[in-house]
Write a protein that holds these residues in place. Structure first.
Motif, PDB file in Angstrom:
ATOM      1  N   MET A   1      42.017  28.141  38.337  1.00  0.00           N
ATOM      2  CA  MET A   1      41.580  29.502  37.994  1.00  0.00           C
ATOM      3  C   MET A   1      42.161  30.496  39.005  1.00  0.00           C
ATOM      4  SD  MET A   1      37.750  31.145  38.085  1.00  0.00           S
ATOM      5  CE  MET A   1      37.133  30.251  36.684  1.00  0.00           C
ATOM      6  N   PRO A   2      42.771  31.574  38.545  1.00  0.00           N
ATOM      7  CA  PRO A   2      43.191  32.608  39.489  1.00  0.00           C
ATOM      8  C   PRO A   2      42.001  33.121  40.292  1.00  0.00           C
ATOM      9  CG  PRO A   2      44.169  32.977  37.336  1.00  0.00           C
ATOM     10  CD  PRO A   2      43.150  31.887  37.168  1.00  0.00           C
ATOM     11  N   GLU A   3      42.146  33.140  41.606  1.00  0.00           N
ATOM     12  CA  GLU A   3      41.089  33.634  42.469  1.00  0.00           C
ATOM     13  C   GLU A   3      41.449  35.024  42.979  1.00  0.00           C
ATOM     14  OE1 GLU A   3      39.319  30.933  45.170  1.00  0.00           O
ATOM     15  OE2 GLU A   3      39.666  29.187  43.910  1.00  0.00           O
ATOM     16  N   LEU A   4      40.612  35.585  43.837  1.00  0.00           N
ATOM     17  CA  LEU A   4      40.783  36.966  44.256  1.00  0.00           C
ATOM     18  C   LEU A   4      42.189  37.278  44.767  1.00  0.00           C
ATOM     19  CD1 LEU A   4      38.278  39.208  46.136  1.00  0.00           C
ATOM     20  CD2 LEU A   4      40.623  39.059  46.925  1.00  0.00           C
ATOM     21  N   PRO A   5      42.789  36.467  45.637  1.00  0.00           N
ATOM     22  CA  PRO A   5      44.152  36.807  46.088  1.00  0.00           C
ATOM     23  C   PRO A   5      45.167  36.847  44.958  1.00  0.00           C
ATOM     24  CG  PRO A   5      43.140  35.242  47.590  1.00  0.00           C
ATOM     25  CD  PRO A   5      42.245  35.312  46.386  1.00  0.00           C
ATOM     26  N   GLU A   6      45.048  35.937  43.979  1.00  0.00           N
ATOM     27  CA  GLU A   6      45.973  35.953  42.845  1.00  0.00           C
ATOM     28  C   GLU A   6      45.788  37.206  41.998  1.00  0.00           C
ATOM     29  OE1 GLU A   6      45.613  31.669  44.020  1.00  0.00           O
ATOM     30  OE2 GLU A   6      44.199  33.285  43.725  1.00  0.00           O
ATOM     31  N   LEU A  72      41.476  37.565  34.068  1.00  0.00           N
ATOM     32  CA  LEU A  72      42.487  36.549  33.798  1.00  0.00           C
ATOM     33  C   LEU A  72      41.904  35.207  33.371  1.00  0.00           C
ATOM     34  CD1 LEU A  72      44.942  37.277  36.753  1.00  0.00           C
ATOM     35  CD2 LEU A  72      45.023  38.145  34.409  1.00  0.00           C
ATOM     36  N   GLY A  73      40.592  35.052  33.444  1.00  0.00           N
ATOM     37  CA  GLY A  73      39.981  33.820  32.976  1.00  0.00           C
ATOM     38  C   GLY A  73      40.399  32.604  33.775  1.00  0.00           C
ATOM     39  N   MET A  74      40.542  31.463  33.101  1.00  0.00           N
ATOM     40  CA  MET A  74      40.886  30.205  33.755  1.00  0.00           C
ATOM     41  C   MET A  74      42.398  30.050  33.968  1.00  0.00           C
ATOM     42  SD  MET A  74      38.065  28.480  34.330  1.00  0.00           S
ATOM     43  CE  MET A  74      38.596  26.774  34.471  1.00  0.00           C
ATOM     44  N   SER A  75      43.183  30.585  33.043  1.00  0.00           N
ATOM     45  CA  SER A  75      44.621  30.294  33.070  1.00  0.00           C
ATOM     46  C   SER A  75      45.474  31.499  32.719  1.00  0.00           C
ATOM     47  CB  SER A  75      44.931  29.147  32.092  1.00  0.00           C
ATOM     48  OG  SER A  75      44.551  29.513  30.757  1.00  0.00           O
ATOM     49  N   GLY A  76      44.891  32.694  32.782  1.00  0.00           N
ATOM     50  CA  GLY A  76      45.616  33.872  32.357  1.00  0.00           C
ATOM     51  C   GLY A  76      46.562  34.423  33.412  1.00  0.00           C
ATOM     52  N   SER A  77      47.579  35.157  32.948  1.00  0.00           N
ATOM     53  CA  SER A  77      48.501  35.842  33.846  1.00  0.00           C
ATOM     54  C   SER A  77      49.044  37.070  33.148  1.00  0.00           C
ATOM     55  CB  SER A  77      49.648  34.923  34.273  1.00  0.00           C
ATOM     56  OG  SER A  77      50.422  34.528  33.159  1.00  0.00           O
ATOM     57  N   LEU A  78      49.436  38.048  33.944  1.00  0.00           N
ATOM     58  CA  LEU A  78      50.079  39.259  33.455  1.00  0.00           C
ATOM     59  C   LEU A  78      51.489  39.308  34.018  1.00  0.00           C
ATOM     60  CD1 LEU A  78      47.195  41.820  34.041  1.00  0.00           C
ATOM     61  CD2 LEU A  78      48.019  41.059  31.809  1.00  0.00           C
ATOM     62  N   ARG A  79      52.440  39.723  33.191  1.00  0.00           N
ATOM     63  CA  ARG A  79      53.800  39.885  33.684  1.00  0.00           C
ATOM     64  C   ARG A  79      54.444  41.074  32.997  1.00  0.00           C
ATOM     65  NH1 ARG A  79      57.696  36.299  30.541  1.00  0.00           N
ATOM     66  NH2 ARG A  79      56.558  35.797  28.641  1.00  0.00           N
ATOM     67  N   PRO A 108      46.675  30.384  27.897  1.00  0.00           N
ATOM     68  CA  PRO A 108      46.538  29.220  27.021  1.00  0.00           C
ATOM     69  C   PRO A 108      45.091  28.881  26.671  1.00  0.00           C
ATOM     70  CG  PRO A 108      48.148  28.787  28.735  1.00  0.00           C
ATOM     71  CD  PRO A 108      47.481  30.078  29.094  1.00  0.00           C
ATOM     72  N   ARG A 109      44.168  29.103  27.598  1.00  0.00           N
ATOM     73  CA  ARG A 109      42.783  28.683  27.349  1.00  0.00           C
ATOM     74  C   ARG A 109      41.916  29.790  26.740  1.00  0.00           C
ATOM     75  NH1 ARG A 109      41.679  25.281  32.957  1.00  0.00           N
ATOM     76  NH2 ARG A 109      43.616  24.087  32.894  1.00  0.00           N
ATOM     77  N   ARG A 110      42.410  30.985  26.733  1.00  0.00           N
ATOM     78  CA  ARG A 110      41.717  32.131  26.134  1.00  0.00           C
ATOM     79  C   ARG A 110      40.337  32.381  26.745  1.00  0.00           C
ATOM     80  NH1 ARG A 110      42.065  32.095  19.714  1.00  0.00           N
ATOM     81  NH2 ARG A 110      40.950  30.151  20.026  1.00  0.00           N
ATOM     82  N   PHE A 111      40.198  32.168  28.041  1.00  0.00           N
ATOM     83  CA  PHE A 111      38.941  32.457  28.722  1.00  0.00           C
ATOM     84  C   PHE A 111      38.971  33.823  29.403  1.00  0.00           C
ATOM     85  CE2 PHE A 111      37.517  27.764  29.458  1.00  0.00           C
ATOM     86  CZ  PHE A 111      37.141  27.706  28.122  1.00  0.00           C
ATOM     87  N   GLY A 112      40.075  34.540  29.254  1.00  0.00           N
ATOM     88  CA  GLY A 112      40.170  35.861  29.847  1.00  0.00           C
ATOM     89  C   GLY A 112      39.501  36.913  28.990  1.00  0.00           C
ATOM     90  N   ALA A 113      39.666  38.175  29.384  1.00  0.00           N
ATOM     91  CA  ALA A 113      39.008  39.264  28.655  1.00  0.00           C
ATOM     92  C   ALA A 113      39.829  40.532  28.757  1.00  0.00           C
ATOM     93  CB  ALA A 113      37.611  39.508  29.215  1.00  0.00           C
ATOM     94  N   PHE A 114      39.717  41.351  27.714  1.00  0.00           N
ATOM     95  CA  PHE A 114      40.315  42.684  27.687  1.00  0.00           C
ATOM     96  C   PHE A 114      39.307  43.591  26.996  1.00  0.00           C
ATOM     97  CE2 PHE A 114      44.082  45.406  26.002  1.00  0.00           C
ATOM     98  CZ  PHE A 114      43.928  46.289  27.052  1.00  0.00           C
ATOM     99  N   LEU A 115      38.647  44.440  27.783  1.00  0.00           N
ATOM    100  CA  LEU A 115      37.544  45.252  27.283  1.00  0.00           C
ATOM    101  C   LEU A 115      37.802  46.728  27.559  1.00  0.00           C
ATOM    102  CD1 LEU A 115      34.631  42.997  28.616  1.00  0.00           C
ATOM    103  CD2 LEU A 115      35.605  42.993  26.310  1.00  0.00           C
ATOM    104  N   TRP A 116      37.071  47.577  26.866  1.00  0.00           N
ATOM    105  CA  TRP A 116      37.191  49.017  27.026  1.00  0.00           C
ATOM    106  C   TRP A 116      35.856  49.585  27.483  1.00  0.00           C
ATOM    107  CZ3 TRP A 116      40.720  52.410  27.875  1.00  0.00           C
ATOM    108  CH2 TRP A 116      40.500  53.776  27.637  1.00  0.00           C
ATOM    109  N   VAL A 117      35.875  50.386  28.535  1.00  0.00           N
ATOM    110  CA  VAL A 117      34.658  50.921  29.128  1.00  0.00           C
ATOM    111  C   VAL A 117      34.752  52.439  29.203  1.00  0.00           C
ATOM    112  CG1 VAL A 117      33.139  50.906  31.133  1.00  0.00           C
ATOM    113  CG2 VAL A 117      34.428  48.840  30.540  1.00  0.00           C
ATOM    114  N   GLN A 118      33.726  53.105  28.727  1.00  0.00           N
ATOM    115  CA  GLN A 118      33.615  54.551  28.912  1.00  0.00           C
ATOM    116  C   GLN A 118      32.470  54.826  29.876  1.00  0.00           C
ATOM    117  OE1 GLN A 118      33.484  55.572  24.606  1.00  0.00           O
ATOM    118  NE2 GLN A 118      35.276  56.843  25.047  1.00  0.00           N
TER     119      GLN A 118
END
Length: 270
Positions: A1-6, A72-79, A108-118
């Motif tokens: 899982m990506p942690e805070l430094p990642e 980023l969930g368990m296996s997410g990444s942004l590039r 790959p695991r789809r445990f991440g999130a993309f949400l909208w906040v007002q």
């Protein structure tokens, strides 16, 4: 899982490509992540990203219309990719920028999130109960000592509690406790103020160095440009069961705490 430094490495990596740029289009290929991507996410379109911040393991994209919240969930990444680059399997969404680039989310695991906040994002249910940032002034030995009183949970499980302090995941908890010389099995309430001062310093040192090194590459995680971080080469106890301690040469021991593996040196940590 990506942690805070990642996560912080990712935030810093994508910031120059997003800050001050317009999100021309939001392309959602797979809306079923940890929580469904809301239809309101299209409010990002046409917005200039004024600032990128991080709270715990969440990346916040600030605009005039609201805030995009990415985990980023368990296996997410942004590039960063060319906007017209053919997506790979598990490339679930793109933020297409006016510059012709895109921020692409792969998970790959789809445990991440993309949400909208007002409104104030820090009052969102996912963020409002989080503890202080470990590299902030609010996190110090006196705070950790006060929070630990009368707690019988182990000190390792204690510092991994996001309500106490955010972002001290399993890798860095193991390493910080080793650096501070504290046995991870000790009850949190039995650790002295002086030793918590040492532990806070160790947590800060480990996390800051990990961020400087670009995060730790484990399993699926890579940096935003596709290259790995190298902090894993510096790990002293994590995933080193049976290997010689770097200080005393005694074998590193592995146990299970709170359903997570723990590694420590029985001689150096007491």
């Amino acid at each position: 899982m990506p942690e805070l430094p990642e996560v912080e490495t990712t935030r810093r990596g994508i910031e120059p490509w997003l800050k001050g740029h317009t999100v021309a289009k939001v392309n959602i290929r797979q809306p079923k992540l940890r929580w469904p991507v809301p239809d309101t996410i299209t409010a990002l379109e046409g917005q200039v990203v004024h600032e990128l911040t991080r709270r715990g393991k969440y990346i916040l994209l600030h605009t005039d219309a609201g805030v995009g919240l990415i985990h980023l969930g368990m296996s997410g990444s942004l590039r960063i990719v060319e906007a017209d680059l053919e997506p790979r399997k598990h490339d679930h969404f793109d933020l297409v920028l006016g510059s012709g680039k895109a921020v692409r989310y792969h998970d790959p695991r789809r445990f991440g999130a993309f949400l909208w906040v007002q409104g104030d994002p820090l009052q969102h249910p996912l963020l409002c109960d989080l503890g202080p940032e470990p590299l902030s002034d609010a996190f110090d030995g006196d705070y950790l000592f006060a929070q630990s009183r009368k707690r019988t949970v182990s000190v390792k499980v204690f510092i991994m509690n996001a309500r106490i302090v955010v972002g001290v995941g399993n890798i860095y908890a193991n390493e910080a406790l080793f650096l501070a010389g504290i046995d991870p099995r000790c009850a949190a309430g039995s650790v002295s103020r002086e030793r918590y001062l040492q532990l806070v310093q160790a947590i800060r040192q480990i996390l800051a160095y990990a961020i400087e090194c670009g995060g730790t590459t484990l399993r699926d995680f890579v940096r935003e440009d596709g290259t790995p971080g190298y902090f894993q080469l510096e790990l002293k106890v994590y995933d080193r069961a049976g290997q010689a301690c770097a200080v005393c040469q005694n074998p590193i021991v592995q146990i299970t705490q709170g359903q997570r593996s723990t590694w420590f040196c029985p001689l150096c940590q007491h």
